[in-house]
Design a protein around this motif. Sequence first.
Motif, PDB file in Angstrom:
ATOM      1  N   ILE A   1       0.842  -1.200   0.000  1.00 48.15           N
ATOM      2  CA  ILE A   1       0.000   0.000   0.000  1.00 48.15           C
ATOM      3  C   ILE A   1       0.873   1.245   0.000  1.00 48.15           C
ATOM      4  N   GLN A   2       0.443   2.234  -0.749  1.00 45.20           N
ATOM      5  CA  GLN A   2       1.144   3.515  -0.732  1.00 45.20           C
ATOM      6  C   GLN A   2       0.546   4.444   0.317  1.00 45.20           C
ATOM      7  N   THR A   3      -0.781   4.610   0.286  1.00 43.40           N
ATOM      8  CA  THR A   3      -1.483   5.405   1.297  1.00 43.40           C
ATOM      9  C   THR A   3      -2.850   4.789   1.564  1.00 43.40           C
ATOM     10  N   PHE A   4      -3.425   5.100   2.719  1.00 40.39           N
ATOM     11  CA  PHE A   4      -4.845   4.813   2.960  1.00 40.39           C
ATOM     12  C   PHE A   4      -5.393   5.908   3.856  1.00 40.39           C
ATOM     13  N   SER A   5      -6.713   6.068   3.832  1.00 39.23           N
ATOM     14  CA  SER A   5      -7.329   7.148   4.588  1.00 39.23           C
ATOM     15  C   SER A   5      -8.713   6.746   5.063  1.00 39.23           C
ATOM     16  N   PHE A   6      -9.186   7.435   6.099  1.00 34.72           N
ATOM     17  CA  PHE A   6     -10.552   7.286   6.597  1.00 34.72           C
ATOM     18  C   PHE A   6     -11.332   8.548   6.261  1.00 34.72           C
ATOM     19  N   LYS A   7     -12.637   8.366   6.016  1.00 36.66           N
ATOM     20  CA  LYS A   7     -13.467   9.511   5.661  1.00 36.66           C
ATOM     21  C   LYS A   7     -13.875  10.336   6.876  1.00 36.66           C
ATOM     22  N   LYS A   8     -14.247   9.661   7.972  1.00 40.19           N
ATOM     23  CA  LYS A   8     -14.760  10.380   9.137  1.00 40.19           C
ATOM     24  C   LYS A   8     -14.366   9.645  10.408  1.00 40.19           C
ATOM     25  N   PRO A   9     -13.518  10.247  11.236  1.00 41.38           N
ATOM     26  CA  PRO A   9     -12.824  11.508  10.992  1.00 41.38           C
ATOM     27  C   PRO A   9     -11.767  11.342   9.914  1.00 41.38           C
ATOM     28  N   TYR A  10     -11.522  12.389   9.139  1.00 37.65           N
ATOM     29  CA  TYR A  10     -10.611  12.287   8.008  1.00 37.65           C
ATOM     30  C   TYR A  10      -9.175  12.184   8.500  1.00 37.65           C
ATOM     31  N   LYS A  11      -8.589  11.037   8.253  1.00 34.93           N
ATOM     32  CA  LYS A  11      -7.191  10.785   8.593  1.00 34.93           C
ATOM     33  C   LYS A  11      -6.525  10.095   7.414  1.00 34.93           C
ATOM     34  N   LYS A  12      -5.236  10.337   7.267  1.00 40.48           N
ATOM     35  CA  LYS A  12      -4.503   9.769   6.144  1.00 40.48           C
ATOM     36  C   LYS A  12      -3.178   9.194   6.624  1.00 40.48           C
ATOM     37  N   TYR A  13      -2.803   8.043   6.049  1.00 42.85           N
ATOM     38  CA  TYR A  13      -1.580   7.341   6.424  1.00 42.85           C
ATOM     39  C   TYR A  13      -0.759   7.054   5.165  1.00 42.85           C
ATOM     40  N   ILE A  14       0.553   7.030   5.328  1.00 45.71           N
ATOM     41  CA  ILE A  14       1.450   6.729   4.220  1.00 45.71           C
ATOM     42  C   ILE A  14       2.406   5.620   4.640  1.00 45.71           C
ATOM     43  N   SER A  15       2.723   4.750   3.707  1.00 50.01           N
ATOM     44  CA  SER A  15       3.643   3.647   3.960  1.00 50.01           C
ATOM     45  C   SER A  15       5.076   4.096   3.691  1.00 50.01           C
ATOM     46  N   LEU A  16       5.927   3.991   4.715  1.00 50.09           N
ATOM     47  CA  LEU A  16       7.318   4.412   4.597  1.00 50.09           C
ATOM     48  C   LEU A  16       8.234   3.442   5.340  1.00 50.09           C
ATOM     49  N   SER A  17       9.464   3.387   4.885  1.00 49.02           N
ATOM     50  CA  SER A  17      10.475   2.547   5.531  1.00 49.02           C
ATOM     51  C   SER A  17      11.494   3.448   6.217  1.00 49.02           C
ATOM     52  N   GLU A  18      11.790   3.154   7.474  1.00 48.43           N
ATOM     53  CA  GLU A  18      12.781   3.910   8.236  1.00 48.43           C
ATOM     54  C   GLU A  18      14.032   3.059   8.437  1.00 48.43           C
ATOM     55  N   ASN A  19      15.161   3.580   8.000  1.00 52.62           N
ATOM     56  CA  ASN A  19      16.451   2.896   8.174  1.00 52.62           C
ATOM     57  C   ASN A  19      16.442   1.479   7.610  1.00 52.62           C
ATOM     58  N   ASN A  20      15.841   1.334   6.422  1.00 59.79           N
ATOM     59  CA  ASN A  20      15.804   0.051   5.708  1.00 59.79           C
ATOM     60  C   ASN A  20      15.071  -1.048   6.468  1.00 59.79           C
ATOM     61  N   GLN A  21      14.212  -0.654   7.411  1.00 56.45           N
ATOM     62  CA  GLN A  21      13.379  -1.611   8.119  1.00 56.45           C
ATOM     63  C   GLN A  21      12.092  -1.851   7.319  1.00 56.45           C
ATOM     64  N   PRO A  22      11.355  -2.928   7.633  1.00 49.48           N
ATOM     65  CA  PRO A  22      10.071  -3.154   6.941  1.00 49.48           C
ATOM     66  C   PRO A  22       9.162  -1.942   7.063  1.00 49.48           C
ATOM     67  N   ALA A  23       8.435  -1.652   5.991  1.00 48.56           N
ATOM     68  CA  ALA A  23       7.604  -0.449   5.934  1.00 48.56           C
ATOM     69  C   ALA A  23       6.522  -0.453   7.017  1.00 48.56           C
ATOM     70  N   LYS A  24       6.195   0.750   7.495  1.00 44.67           N
ATOM     71  CA  LYS A  24       5.133   0.943   8.480  1.00 44.67           C
ATOM     72  C   LYS A  24       4.209   2.065   7.998  1.00 44.67           C
ATOM     73  N   PHE A  25       3.050   2.163   8.641  1.00 39.80           N
ATOM     74  CA  PHE A  25       2.098   3.220   8.307  1.00 39.80           C
ATOM     75  C   PHE A  25       2.318   4.427   9.221  1.00 39.80           C
ATOM     76  N   PHE A  26       2.700   5.545   8.630  1.00 37.63           N
ATOM     77  CA  PHE A  26       2.877   6.801   9.351  1.00 37.63           C
ATOM     78  C   PHE A  26       1.643   7.663   9.133  1.00 37.63           C
ATOM     79  N   GLU A  27       1.148   8.282  10.185  1.00 37.00           N
ATOM     80  CA  GLU A  27      -0.042   9.131  10.071  1.00 37.00           C
ATOM     81  C   GLU A  27       0.356  10.567   9.750  1.00 37.00           C
ATOM     82  N   TYR A  28      -0.334  11.163   8.774  1.00 34.08           N
ATOM     83  CA  TYR A  28      -0.108  12.560   8.432  1.00 34.08           C
ATOM     84  C   TYR A  28      -0.674  13.478   9.530  1.00 34.08           C
TER      85      TYR A  28
END
Length: 385
Positions: free
Chosen positions: A65-92
């Motif tokens: 997944i690249q991003t996912f979001s909720f409609k209500k309440p509106y929240k958005k998350y992005i998939s990123l890797s920190e220090n070459n570790q497995p990707a996690k979901f970071f909240e905007y």
Amino acid sequence: MKNTFLFAFLLFTLISNAQNEFKDGSYTSKNQEEFSGLIKIISEREIIFKHSIDSNEKILNAQAIQTFSFKKPYKKYISLSENNQPAKFFEYVIESDVSLLILDDTYYLKNETEGLNKLEVKKIETSTDQGKYESTINTYIGVLNNYSKNCKELQSKVNAVKYNRKSLSKFVSELNACTNNDINDFSIDEEVVNLFEAGVTVGGNYANFEDTTTGGYKTESPSMGLGIGGFVSYSPNINKYNLSFLFGIEYNQKKVDYSYREPNFVSDRNIVHDASVIEPYLLALYQPFYNKKGLFSPYIGLGTSYGFTLSHEIQERDNLSEVIYERDVNQTFSLLYKFGTFINVSKNKFMFELAFSDYSYQVPGEAEDYGTNFQLKIGYVFNLK
């Protein structure tokens, strides 16, 4: 009484097994395909997705997944890797050219040039002959200073930035405004919500009686009486103030079987009270953790109530006589305290509550009232808006 506790036990058993509910949302795959449906977060690396309430579920991880979001309440998350570790979901928190993200209460900055940078408050332990000392270094200040090097007016504000959502959000928003970048601001957790609700309650009521007339008495060891009620509540901007105002009305049975010794009398006197009372009340209720959106939302409340006696039968018995009579209670306003929690299960809202009131404002020597009242209640809450 046993049935009340059994119901409460079954309710809490159900709650303990409940899971986070699905919410309307969408996700974008690594192939830039977007899918709308229902989403539930199960970890910092995985979500469950289904197209509709009755469709099959599938688990998706942050690698797919690249991003996912909720409609209500509106929240958005992005998939990123920190220090070459497995990707996690970071909240905007702030989405822009320079984005502010959060993961596990740790904040990050991200842009195309610098990538992902952690904002840290480091604690360093130093050992000396006098012992060990801990110092704090706000390394995030240096990171913010580097990002704002092209906005000189902001660099003078860097040292005043605190490591919290509000302060960091304000600074990053000003940083993007300095370079005329569009900003998508998630720093306010929730939209303004004014709740209008109604509820019904049932439970047990325990009351003592106090007679301050000549030869009066004060009872002990009350018996359980039935208590049923209903209320309406209004919560202005509940996400910000966590405050609700309630108007309710209850029917309570107040029962006491009490014995005491009359001075210079050969036997105990037994007094049985059996009263039925209508009690309207006004209350301000505060939920300190409402914005946590957890399963439980505990609350405290303070208000006042008044009792209108429907009937009040008193029996007085001793070895020589038995008297049965009706009596009007000279009652005034009482203080009312509530302690409890709302419980969210799927789309249902329950409540479990302890309430205490003190009708101790009668004129000494002239009145009888209901003394202290203790209630144990469960209820169900309806959303009217």
